[in-house]
Scaffold this motif. Structure first.
Motif: not given
Length: 161
Positions: A144, A151, A52, A55, A146-148, A48, A140-141
Protein backbone atom coordinates in the motif's frame (compact mmCIF):
# COMPACT_ATOMS: atom_id res chain seq x y z
CA UNK A 1 6.98 -21.21 1.66
CA UNK A 2 6.54 -24.32 3.72
CA UNK A 3 7.16 -22.45 6.97
CA UNK A 4 4.57 -19.85 6.02
CA UNK A 5 1.74 -22.29 5.30
CA UNK A 6 2.56 -25.18 7.64
CA UNK A 7 0.92 -23.57 10.74
CA UNK A 8 -2.40 -23.71 8.86
CA UNK A 9 -2.11 -27.44 8.24
CA UNK A 10 -0.74 -27.46 4.70
CA UNK A 11 1.79 -30.09 3.65
CA UNK A 12 5.26 -29.79 2.10
CA UNK A 13 3.67 -30.96 -1.16
CA UNK A 14 1.24 -28.03 -0.94
CA UNK A 15 4.21 -25.71 -0.44
CA UNK A 16 5.86 -27.08 -3.58
CA UNK A 17 2.67 -26.67 -5.59
CA UNK A 18 2.26 -23.15 -4.22
CA UNK A 19 5.81 -22.24 -5.26
CA UNK A 20 5.36 -23.71 -8.72
CA UNK A 21 2.09 -21.84 -9.27
CA UNK A 22 3.67 -18.62 -8.06
CA UNK A 23 6.50 -19.05 -10.56
CA UNK A 24 4.14 -19.93 -13.44
CA UNK A 25 1.96 -16.92 -12.58
CA UNK A 26 5.08 -14.76 -12.41
CA UNK A 27 6.36 -15.85 -15.81
CA UNK A 28 2.97 -15.23 -17.41
CA UNK A 29 2.62 -11.88 -15.64
CA UNK A 30 6.13 -10.82 -16.62
CA UNK A 31 5.22 -11.39 -20.28
CA UNK A 32 1.63 -10.09 -20.36
CA UNK A 33 1.71 -6.97 -18.17
CA UNK A 34 4.86 -5.34 -19.60
CA UNK A 35 3.59 -5.99 -23.13
CA UNK A 36 0.36 -4.17 -22.29
CA UNK A 37 2.32 -1.39 -20.61
CA UNK A 38 4.55 -1.01 -23.67
CA UNK A 39 1.62 -1.02 -26.06
CA UNK A 40 -0.10 1.82 -24.18
CA UNK A 41 3.11 3.58 -23.08
CA UNK A 42 1.71 3.63 -19.55
CA UNK A 43 4.00 2.70 -16.67
CA UNK A 44 2.23 4.26 -13.69
CA UNK A 45 -1.12 2.58 -14.44
CA UNK A 46 0.42 -0.87 -14.79
CA UNK A 47 2.49 -0.47 -11.64
CA UNK A 48 -0.74 0.38 -9.81
CA UNK A 49 -2.35 -2.72 -11.26
CA UNK A 50 0.66 -4.83 -10.29
CA UNK A 51 0.90 -3.62 -6.68
CA UNK A 52 -2.79 -3.51 -5.93
CA UNK A 53 -3.43 -6.75 -7.84
CA UNK A 54 -0.82 -8.49 -5.68
CA UNK A 55 -2.63 -7.56 -2.45
CA UNK A 56 -5.52 -10.07 -2.82
CA UNK A 57 -2.97 -12.77 -3.62
CA UNK A 58 -1.00 -11.91 -0.52
CA UNK A 59 -4.16 -11.85 1.60
CA UNK A 60 -5.02 -15.30 0.27
CA UNK A 61 -1.51 -16.55 1.00
CA UNK A 62 -1.87 -15.16 4.54
CA UNK A 63 -5.31 -16.54 5.41
CA UNK A 64 -6.34 -19.27 2.93
CA UNK A 65 -7.71 -22.35 4.65
CA UNK A 66 -8.32 -24.43 1.53
CA UNK A 67 -5.74 -25.66 -0.95
CA UNK A 68 -7.64 -24.27 -3.93
CA UNK A 69 -7.79 -20.75 -2.49
CA UNK A 70 -4.12 -20.95 -1.51
CA UNK A 71 -3.09 -22.05 -5.00
CA UNK A 72 -5.20 -19.42 -6.78
CA UNK A 73 -3.78 -16.77 -4.45
CA UNK A 74 -0.22 -17.92 -5.15
CA UNK A 75 -0.78 -17.73 -8.90
CA UNK A 76 -2.20 -14.19 -8.67
CA UNK A 77 0.52 -13.03 -6.29
CA UNK A 78 3.17 -14.29 -8.70
CA UNK A 79 1.36 -12.86 -11.73
CA UNK A 80 1.01 -9.35 -10.37
CA UNK A 81 4.08 -8.96 -8.18
CA UNK A 82 6.55 -10.35 -10.70
CA UNK A 83 5.10 -8.24 -13.50
CA UNK A 84 6.03 -5.05 -11.64
CA UNK A 85 9.77 -5.59 -12.07
CA UNK A 86 10.09 -5.32 -15.87
CA UNK A 87 7.67 -2.38 -15.90
CA UNK A 88 9.66 -0.59 -13.21
CA UNK A 89 12.92 -1.33 -15.03
CA UNK A 90 11.55 0.17 -18.24
CA UNK A 91 10.27 3.20 -16.34
CA UNK A 92 13.70 3.70 -14.75
CA UNK A 93 15.41 3.47 -18.14
CA UNK A 94 13.01 6.03 -19.61
CA UNK A 95 13.22 8.62 -16.82
CA UNK A 96 17.01 8.37 -16.44
CA UNK A 97 17.72 8.76 -20.17
CA UNK A 98 20.48 9.44 -21.39
CA UNK A 99 22.05 7.40 -18.57
CA UNK A 100 22.75 3.91 -19.89
CA UNK A 101 19.94 1.46 -19.17
CA UNK A 102 22.39 -0.96 -17.58
CA UNK A 103 23.36 1.66 -15.01
CA UNK A 104 19.83 2.49 -13.88
CA UNK A 105 18.73 -1.15 -13.87
CA UNK A 106 21.91 -2.25 -12.12
CA UNK A 107 21.32 0.24 -9.33
CA UNK A 108 17.75 -0.99 -8.92
CA UNK A 109 19.00 -4.58 -8.73
CA UNK A 110 21.62 -3.56 -6.17
CA UNK A 111 19.11 -1.85 -3.90
CA UNK A 112 16.68 -4.73 -4.42
CA UNK A 113 19.19 -6.97 -2.66
CA UNK A 114 18.28 -5.06 0.50
CA UNK A 115 15.04 -7.05 0.48
CA UNK A 116 16.92 -9.77 2.33
CA UNK A 117 16.42 -7.57 5.39
CA UNK A 118 12.69 -8.28 5.09
CA UNK A 119 13.41 -12.01 5.49
CA UNK A 120 15.01 -11.28 8.86
CA UNK A 121 12.09 -9.05 9.79
CA UNK A 122 9.68 -11.85 8.89
CA UNK A 123 11.53 -14.25 11.15
CA UNK A 124 11.56 -11.72 13.99
CA UNK A 125 7.82 -11.09 13.62
CA UNK A 126 6.89 -14.78 13.61
CA UNK A 127 4.22 -15.47 16.23
CA UNK A 128 4.62 -17.98 19.04
CA UNK A 129 2.76 -20.66 17.05
CA UNK A 130 5.11 -20.20 14.07
CA UNK A 131 2.69 -18.14 12.00
CA UNK A 132 4.02 -15.49 9.66
CA UNK A 133 0.70 -13.61 9.60
CA UNK A 134 2.09 -10.40 11.21
CA UNK A 135 4.93 -10.23 8.69
CA UNK A 136 2.60 -10.90 5.76
CA UNK A 137 0.31 -8.13 6.99
CA UNK A 138 3.36 -5.86 7.08
CA UNK A 139 4.06 -6.87 3.46
CA UNK A 140 0.50 -5.88 2.53
CA UNK A 141 1.06 -2.53 4.24
CA UNK A 142 4.31 -2.06 2.32
CA UNK A 143 2.48 -2.73 -0.95
CA UNK A 144 0.00 0.00 0.00
CA UNK A 145 2.86 2.39 0.79
CA UNK A 146 4.42 1.48 -2.56
CA UNK A 147 1.12 2.42 -4.19
CA UNK A 148 1.50 5.89 -2.68
CA UNK A 149 4.97 6.21 -4.21
CA UNK A 150 3.64 5.06 -7.58
CA UNK A 151 1.07 7.88 -7.33
CA UNK A 152 3.98 10.34 -7.26
CA UNK A 153 5.42 8.99 -10.51
CA UNK A 154 4.61 10.43 -13.89
CA UNK A 155 4.73 8.54 -17.15
CA UNK A 156 7.72 9.60 -19.28
CA UNK A 157 5.61 11.31 -21.96
CA UNK A 158 4.02 13.42 -19.18
CA UNK A 159 7.48 14.40 -17.95
CA UNK A 160 8.39 15.76 -21.41
CA UNK A 161 5.31 18.00 -21.56
Amino acid sequence: MENIIRPRGFTPTDAGTLGALMIVGGVIGAVVMPALSDRQHKRQLYLYIAFFGAIPGLVGLTYAASSMLLFVSAFFLGFFLTSAMPIAMQYAAEVTHPTPEGTSNGLIQLFGQGAVVFVYIMEAMKSADGSFTPALLLAIGLLLVSGFFVSQMKDPQELKS
